[in-house]
Design a protein around this motif. Structure first.
Motif, mmCIF file in Angstrom:
data_model
loop_
_atom_site.group_PDB
_atom_site.id
_atom_site.type_symbol
_atom_site.label_atom_id
_atom_site.label_comp_id
_atom_site.label_asym_id
_atom_site.label_seq_id
_atom_site.Cartn_x
_atom_site.Cartn_y
_atom_site.Cartn_z
ATOM 1 N N HIS A 45 0.824 -1.210 0.000
ATOM 2 C CA HIS A 45 0.000 0.000 0.000
ATOM 3 C C HIS A 45 0.863 1.268 0.000
ATOM 4 C CE1 HIS A 45 -3.535 2.435 0.602
ATOM 5 N NE2 HIS A 45 -2.948 3.033 1.626
ATOM 6 N N PHE A 46 1.898 1.237 0.845
ATOM 7 C CA PHE A 46 2.742 2.419 0.967
ATOM 8 C C PHE A 46 3.953 2.260 0.051
ATOM 9 C CE2 PHE A 46 0.406 2.008 4.932
ATOM 10 C CZ PHE A 46 -0.179 3.265 5.009
ATOM 11 N N LEU A 47 3.916 2.935 -1.076
ATOM 12 C CA LEU A 47 4.996 2.777 -2.054
ATOM 13 C C LEU A 47 6.152 3.699 -1.721
ATOM 14 C CD1 LEU A 47 2.734 2.649 -5.233
ATOM 15 C CD2 LEU A 47 3.746 0.736 -3.999
ATOM 16 N N VAL A 48 7.321 3.355 -2.253
ATOM 17 C CA VAL A 48 8.534 4.086 -1.862
ATOM 18 C C VAL A 48 8.515 5.557 -2.297
ATOM 19 C CG1 VAL A 48 10.256 2.292 -1.515
ATOM 20 C CG2 VAL A 48 9.596 2.921 -3.834
ATOM 21 N N ASP A 49 7.816 5.871 -3.382
ATOM 22 C CA ASP A 49 7.854 7.264 -3.850
ATOM 23 C C ASP A 49 6.820 8.146 -3.143
ATOM 24 O OD1 ASP A 49 5.573 6.304 -4.876
ATOM 25 O OD2 ASP A 49 6.012 6.697 -6.977
ATOM 26 N N GLY A 50 6.243 7.629 -2.065
ATOM 27 C CA GLY A 50 5.332 8.450 -1.280
ATOM 28 C C GLY A 50 3.875 8.282 -1.658
ATOM 29 N N MET A 51 3.617 7.516 -2.725
ATOM 30 C CA MET A 51 2.232 7.277 -3.127
ATOM 31 C C MET A 51 1.589 6.254 -2.177
ATOM 32 S SD MET A 51 1.407 8.776 -6.094
ATOM 33 C CE MET A 51 0.327 7.662 -7.015
ATOM 34 N N THR A 52 0.297 6.395 -1.912
ATOM 35 C CA THR A 52 -0.403 5.350 -1.176
ATOM 36 C C THR A 52 -1.619 4.925 -1.980
ATOM 37 O OG1 THR A 52 -1.743 6.976 -0.030
ATOM 38 C CG2 THR A 52 0.232 6.245 1.102
ATOM 39 N N GLN A 53 -1.589 3.716 -2.423
ATOM 40 C CA GLN A 53 -2.718 3.193 -3.200
ATOM 41 C C GLN A 53 -2.590 1.687 -3.302
ATOM 42 O OE1 GLN A 53 -3.415 5.326 -6.868
ATOM 43 N NE2 GLN A 53 -4.475 3.554 -7.738
ATOM 44 N N SER A 54 -3.715 0.989 -3.149
ATOM 45 C CA SER A 54 -3.705 -0.459 -3.407
ATOM 46 C C SER A 54 -5.117 -0.913 -3.696
ATOM 47 C CB SER A 54 -3.131 -1.219 -2.202
ATOM 48 O OG SER A 54 -3.843 -0.908 -1.034
ATOM 49 N N ASP A 55 -5.227 -2.047 -4.374
ATOM 50 C CA ASP A 55 -6.543 -2.572 -4.735
ATOM 51 C C ASP A 55 -7.287 -3.017 -3.495
ATOM 52 O OD1 ASP A 55 -6.054 -2.158 -7.385
ATOM 53 O OD2 ASP A 55 -5.172 -4.150 -7.706
ATOM 54 N N LYS A 56 -8.601 -2.828 -3.508
ATOM 55 C CA LYS A 56 -9.424 -3.294 -2.408
ATOM 56 C C LYS A 56 -10.012 -4.644 -2.791
ATOM 57 C CE LYS A 56 -13.519 -1.819 0.217
ATOM 58 N NZ LYS A 56 -13.168 -2.391 1.487
ATOM 59 N N GLY A 57 -10.191 -5.509 -1.794
ATOM 60 C CA GLY A 57 -10.830 -6.792 -2.064
ATOM 61 C C GLY A 57 -10.166 -7.916 -1.306
ATOM 62 N N SER A 58 -11.001 -8.728 -0.662
ATOM 63 C CA SER A 58 -10.468 -9.863 0.097
ATOM 64 C C SER A 58 -10.203 -11.030 -0.850
ATOM 65 C CB SER A 58 -11.494 -10.283 1.145
ATOM 66 O OG SER A 58 -11.161 -11.547 1.655
ATOM 67 N N PRO A 59 -9.184 -11.852 -0.564
ATOM 68 C CA PRO A 59 -8.975 -13.042 -1.390
ATOM 69 C C PRO A 59 -10.054 -14.093 -1.139
ATOM 70 C CG PRO A 59 -7.430 -13.007 0.453
ATOM 71 C CD PRO A 59 -8.173 -11.708 0.492
ATOM 72 N N GLY A 60 -10.931 -13.860 -0.129
ATOM 73 C CA GLY A 60 -11.987 -14.834 0.164
ATOM 74 C C GLY A 60 -11.487 -15.928 1.094
#
Lengths: 229, 55
Positions: A45-60
């Motif tokens: 989620h926390f990328l090295v260049d300061g961006m924060t973004q990740s896909d939402k969703g449980s693997p089940g």
């Protein structure tokens, strides 16, 4: 009495444990498994260049049925353990104060148990996703147990104390561990999205409240029935 | 005679409460607190879901 205490606790623990486990498998465990994706590094989620973004969703829930069966089994063990403590307290109140135990007020007993065992400790130590670094385990366990005992004693003083002083003392006992403060690290290390951690904390507490309500109801139901016969 | 019977009843019940609480705490120690690896792994998801301080 002994037989009624033990058998009521086993029945109530079994019913509440199975219901709680079912609710956990639908609502709580998918979030926990999603958290594990961040723990293992499969999702970042926390990328090295300061961006924060990740896909939402449980693997089940997947196919790890042995693992989920363990969750069901240990829920029954945990709820039976709590049932034994709750029914011992109900029996003691009935014997000492003549408190009537009914399924309806059992619901209030259960909610008081939830406040003492889940909510009060969670004020200082929120339920954590796997992979959340936290302070050393032993001091947290000590604070957790102490908070449960202080809160339970405080609630008992408010429920059964006959004067304002006793009730005020109850409030002091409930607040004391919170003012003392739970052990925490002085750095944030969380790797999962804040939204996921928050959702896990609230959803696990919410469904534990339902589990404890069911537990209180059935503890009182079986205990009262056994005492009548 | 009645008083003796009452005292005996209270003592017996007192023991019942202590027994129930001891067994209860023992079960919770196993399901929530014990750190033996096998136990910890098996109870892991349930411990997180029930807000035990897990690791």
């Amino acid at each position: 009495m002994t037989k009624n205490l033990l058998s009521s606790a086993v029945f109530a623990g079994l019913i509440a444990g199975l219901i709680a486990a079912l609710l956990q498998l639908v609502f709580v465990i998918p979030l926990l498994l999603e958290g594990e994706l961040y723990e293992s590094g499969e999702r970042v989620h926390f990328l090295v260049d300061g961006m924060t973004q990740s896909d939402k969703g449980s693997p089940g829930l997947g196919t790890e049925w042995a693992r989920h069966l363990m969750t069901i089994g240990f829920n029954v063990v945990t709820y039976t353990g709590y049932a034994l403590l709750l029914i011992a307290a109900m029996g003691f109140a009935r014997e000492r104060n003549g408190t009537q135990i009914t399924p309806q007020n059992g619901l209030i007993w259960g909610l008081a148990g939830f406040i003492a065992v889940l909510l009060a400790p969670a004020v200082g130590l929120p339920p954590e996703l796997p992979g959340t670094p936290a302070a050393e385990l032993a001091p947290r366990q000590v604070w957790w147990i102490a908070t449960i005992l202080f809160t339970a004693a405080g609630l008992a003083l408010i429920a059964f104390g006959r004067s304002l002083v006793m009730h005020a003392l109850g409030l002091v006992l409930i607040l004391a561990p919170q003012f003392y403060g739970a052990p925490h690290l002085d750095t944030y290390f969380g790797i999962a999205p804040p939204e996921l951690s928050a959702e896990f904390a609230t959803i696990s507490l919410g469904f534990a409240a339902i589990g404890w309500s069911v537990l209180g109801y059935f503890c009182a139901f079986f205990f009262a029935r056994g005492e009548e016969s | 005679m009645n008083t003796t019977a009452n005292i005996t009843a209270v003592r017996t019940h007192g023991l019942a409460f202590v027994l129930a609480m001891t067994v209860g705490v023992a079960l919770l120690t196993v399901s929530g607190m014990a750190q033996a690896t096998v136990l910890h792994d098996a109870a892991h998801d349930q411990r997180h879901a029930m807000a035990f301080p897990c690791h």
